[in-house]
Motif scaffolding. Structure first.
Motif, mmCIF file in Angstrom:
data_model
loop_
_atom_site.group_PDB
_atom_site.id
_atom_site.type_symbol
_atom_site.label_atom_id
_atom_site.label_comp_id
_atom_site.label_asym_id
_atom_site.label_seq_id
_atom_site.Cartn_x
_atom_site.Cartn_y
_atom_site.Cartn_z
ATOM 1 N N GLU A 20 0.828 -1.207 0.000
ATOM 2 C CA GLU A 20 0.000 0.000 0.000
ATOM 3 C C GLU A 20 0.862 1.257 0.000
ATOM 4 O O GLU A 20 0.582 2.226 -0.710
ATOM 5 C CB GLU A 20 -0.935 0.007 1.212
ATOM 6 C CG GLU A 20 -2.017 -1.063 1.197
ATOM 7 C CD GLU A 20 -1.480 -2.454 1.502
ATOM 8 O OE1 GLU A 20 -2.161 -3.439 1.125
ATOM 9 O OE2 GLU A 20 -0.387 -2.559 2.106
ATOM 10 N N LEU A 21 1.939 1.228 0.805
ATOM 11 C CA LEU A 21 2.875 2.351 0.822
ATOM 12 C C LEU A 21 3.509 2.527 -0.553
ATOM 13 O O LEU A 21 3.641 3.654 -1.051
ATOM 14 C CB LEU A 21 3.960 2.113 1.872
ATOM 15 C CG LEU A 21 5.159 3.068 1.827
ATOM 16 C CD1 LEU A 21 4.725 4.491 2.144
ATOM 17 C CD2 LEU A 21 6.250 2.609 2.779
ATOM 18 N N THR A 22 3.896 1.425 -1.172
ATOM 19 C CA THR A 22 4.527 1.488 -2.481
ATOM 20 C C THR A 22 3.614 2.140 -3.504
ATOM 21 O O THR A 22 4.049 2.986 -4.299
ATOM 22 C CB THR A 22 4.892 0.072 -2.955
ATOM 23 O OG1 THR A 22 5.722 -0.550 -1.985
ATOM 24 C CG2 THR A 22 5.615 0.119 -4.281
ATOM 25 N N LYS A 23 2.365 1.747 -3.498
ATOM 26 C CA LYS A 23 1.400 2.330 -4.439
ATOM 27 C C LYS A 23 1.272 3.835 -4.215
ATOM 28 O O LYS A 23 1.213 4.616 -5.177
ATOM 29 C CB LYS A 23 0.041 1.653 -4.296
ATOM 30 C CG LYS A 23 -0.974 2.058 -5.347
ATOM 31 C CD LYS A 23 -2.264 1.296 -5.202
ATOM 32 C CE LYS A 23 -3.218 1.646 -6.345
ATOM 33 N NZ LYS A 23 -3.449 3.085 -6.479
ATOM 34 N N GLU A 24 1.254 4.235 -2.957
ATOM 35 C CA GLU A 24 1.148 5.656 -2.647
ATOM 36 C C GLU A 24 2.376 6.418 -3.136
ATOM 37 O O GLU A 24 2.269 7.511 -3.709
ATOM 38 C CB GLU A 24 0.969 5.851 -1.137
ATOM 39 C CG GLU A 24 0.647 7.287 -0.741
ATOM 40 C CD GLU A 24 0.415 7.456 0.747
ATOM 41 O OE1 GLU A 24 0.003 8.556 1.156
ATOM 42 O OE2 GLU A 24 0.660 6.489 1.506
ATOM 43 N N LEU A 25 3.560 5.848 -2.937
ATOM 44 C CA LEU A 25 4.784 6.493 -3.407
ATOM 45 C C LEU A 25 4.764 6.656 -4.927
ATOM 46 O O LEU A 25 5.103 7.728 -5.456
ATOM 47 C CB LEU A 25 5.999 5.666 -2.989
ATOM 48 C CG LEU A 25 6.331 5.638 -1.496
ATOM 49 C CD1 LEU A 25 7.372 4.566 -1.197
ATOM 50 C CD2 LEU A 25 6.813 7.000 -1.006
ATOM 51 N N LEU A 26 4.363 5.611 -5.628
ATOM 52 C CA LEU A 26 4.314 5.679 -7.084
ATOM 53 C C LEU A 26 3.283 6.695 -7.558
ATOM 54 O O LEU A 26 3.491 7.374 -8.569
ATOM 55 C CB LEU A 26 4.018 4.288 -7.663
ATOM 56 C CG LEU A 26 5.173 3.284 -7.558
ATOM 57 C CD1 LEU A 26 4.684 1.873 -7.872
ATOM 58 C CD2 LEU A 26 6.317 3.675 -8.495
ATOM 59 N N ASP A 27 2.177 6.798 -6.842
ATOM 60 C CA ASP A 27 1.174 7.809 -7.192
ATOM 61 C C ASP A 27 1.745 9.211 -7.081
ATOM 62 O O ASP A 27 1.294 10.128 -7.782
ATOM 63 C CB ASP A 27 -0.052 7.666 -6.286
ATOM 64 C CG ASP A 27 -0.901 6.438 -6.619
ATOM 65 O OD1 ASP A 27 -0.733 5.892 -7.722
ATOM 66 O OD2 ASP A 27 -1.708 6.022 -5.771
ATOM 67 N N TRP A 28 2.727 9.381 -6.197
ATOM 68 C CA TRP A 28 3.397 10.668 -6.030
ATOM 69 C C TRP A 28 4.663 10.766 -6.901
ATOM 70 O O TRP A 28 5.490 11.658 -6.716
ATOM 71 C CB TRP A 28 3.773 10.878 -4.560
ATOM 72 C CG TRP A 28 2.607 11.301 -3.706
ATOM 73 C CD1 TRP A 28 1.522 10.544 -3.357
ATOM 74 C CD2 TRP A 28 2.404 12.586 -3.112
ATOM 75 N NE1 TRP A 28 0.665 11.273 -2.573
ATOM 76 C CE2 TRP A 28 1.171 12.541 -2.399
ATOM 77 C CE3 TRP A 28 3.141 13.775 -3.088
ATOM 78 C CZ2 TRP A 28 0.671 13.631 -1.696
ATOM 79 C CZ3 TRP A 28 2.640 14.862 -2.382
ATOM 80 C CH2 TRP A 28 1.417 14.785 -1.701
ATOM 81 N N SER A 29 4.804 9.843 -7.842
ATOM 82 C CA SER A 29 5.960 9.804 -8.766
ATOM 83 C C SER A 29 7.280 9.665 -8.022
ATOM 84 O O SER A 29 8.307 10.224 -8.425
ATOM 85 C CB SER A 29 5.982 11.064 -9.651
ATOM 86 O OG SER A 29 4.810 11.134 -10.425
ATOM 87 N N ILE A 30 7.274 8.903 -6.921
ATOM 88 C CA ILE A 30 8.492 8.597 -6.169
ATOM 89 C C ILE A 30 8.866 7.150 -6.456
ATOM 90 O O ILE A 30 8.116 6.229 -6.137
ATOM 91 C CB ILE A 30 8.281 8.816 -4.660
ATOM 92 C CG1 ILE A 30 7.971 10.292 -4.384
ATOM 93 C CG2 ILE A 30 9.512 8.375 -3.873
ATOM 94 C CD1 ILE A 30 7.570 10.577 -2.950
#
Length: 289
Positions: A55-65
């Motif tokens: 879930e954290l990973t998905k959030e990071l990718l959504d923020w282009s991180i």
């Protein structure tokens, strides 16, 4: 130059985590240990998470991180992270911390375009090629692909023919290819029904090479570096060095009883493209089925 990643996801013992952070800092990166709740408080840093989740990973990718996995993860965990879009994994022994790539390789004058209509797959290819220094564009829509080919350079085009309409796309691409030549790698499931019918539509006239989807990453990763001299796997160069050294005579093979200075020549094989292979290793896990 930007780093290859903006977040590090680890499940490491404390000392190995400290070593990892020190390695990043030695290479000039600002590093902050974060939690799932406070990471947005550190916008200009490489964020290190000791308790990562999909879930954290998905959030990071959504923020282009861009995240990288560092350490040993189970197959189930890797599968989960791959599904969320993670491209990078470093799972070597920490005695090899020097082999962890930090930044993309120098830019190369070669442009790739990718169109597979699989967003995760497109992004994995895009991130891989960018890490090696190539200019690359991912197009999800065949119409945008055609426009890209018409207005910009393309040296290599990657297509997934199982996802694209060859009947309508082949004639258009053939016309463009006649005017602006490019090479193409095509992805095609050779076990799929109506294979002969599909091939008759002319996809092989566009894609000089057709690769099965299950084989793509293995073949693709093993195809670099792209250069004439390495096409025959000449990844080592020999060097010789003249030197003076102490030579010993031993008693019972253990105790030195005499010595002298002698002249000798050492011939050694030095690996080339070391940084490139370390970078490719970050993507090897994508080829494991």
């Amino acid at each position: 130059m930007d780093s290859l990643f903006g977040a590090v996801l680890t499940q490491l013992p404390e000392r190995e985590k400290e070593l990892l952070i020190s390695w990043l800092q030695v290479n000039g990166l600002v590093v902050k240990e974060c939690t799932n709740k406070n990471w947005k408080d550190f916008p200009d840093s490489i964020k290190v998470f000791a308790k990562p989740t999909s879930e954290l990973t998905k959030e990071l990718l959504d923020w282009s991180i861009e995240p990288i996995l560092c350490g040993m993860f189970t197959k189930e965990e890797k599968d989960s992270y791959q599904k969320t879009g993670v491209s990078l994994l470093w799972d070597k022994a920490f005695s090899q911390i020097h082999s962890l790539p930090i930044r993309p390789l120098p830019e190369k004058k070669l442009t790739w375009i990718v169109c597979t209509k699989n967003p995760t797959f497109d992004q994995n290819i895009l991130k891989f090629l960018k890490s090696l220094g190539y200019q690359v564009y991912a197009e999800a829509n065949p119409e945008f692909l055609v426009k890209r080919l018409l207005v910009g350079p393309c040296h290599v085009l990657i297509l997934d023919w199982d996802m694209l309409d060859a009947k309508t796309l082949v004639p258009t691409l053939q016309k463009i290819k006649n005017e602006k030549p490019f090479l193409s790698i095509g992805i095609k499931d050779f076990n799929k029904e109506h294979l002969y019918r599909d091939l008759k539509m002319g996809m092989s006239s566009i894609s000089e090479v057709l690769i099965g989807g299950n084989e793509f990453w293995k073949v693709f990763l093993d195809s670099f570096p792209m250069s004439e001299e390495t096409s025959e796997r000449k990844y080592w160069k020999e060097s010789s060095q003249a030197l003076s050294k102490l030579s010993f005579t031993f008693q019972e093979k253990r105790i030195p009883v005499s010595m002298k200075i002698s002249e000798t020549t050492i011939v050694s094989a030095i690996p080339e493209h070391t940084e490139l292979f370390h970078c490719i290793d970050l993507f090897r896990w994508l080829s494991v089925i």
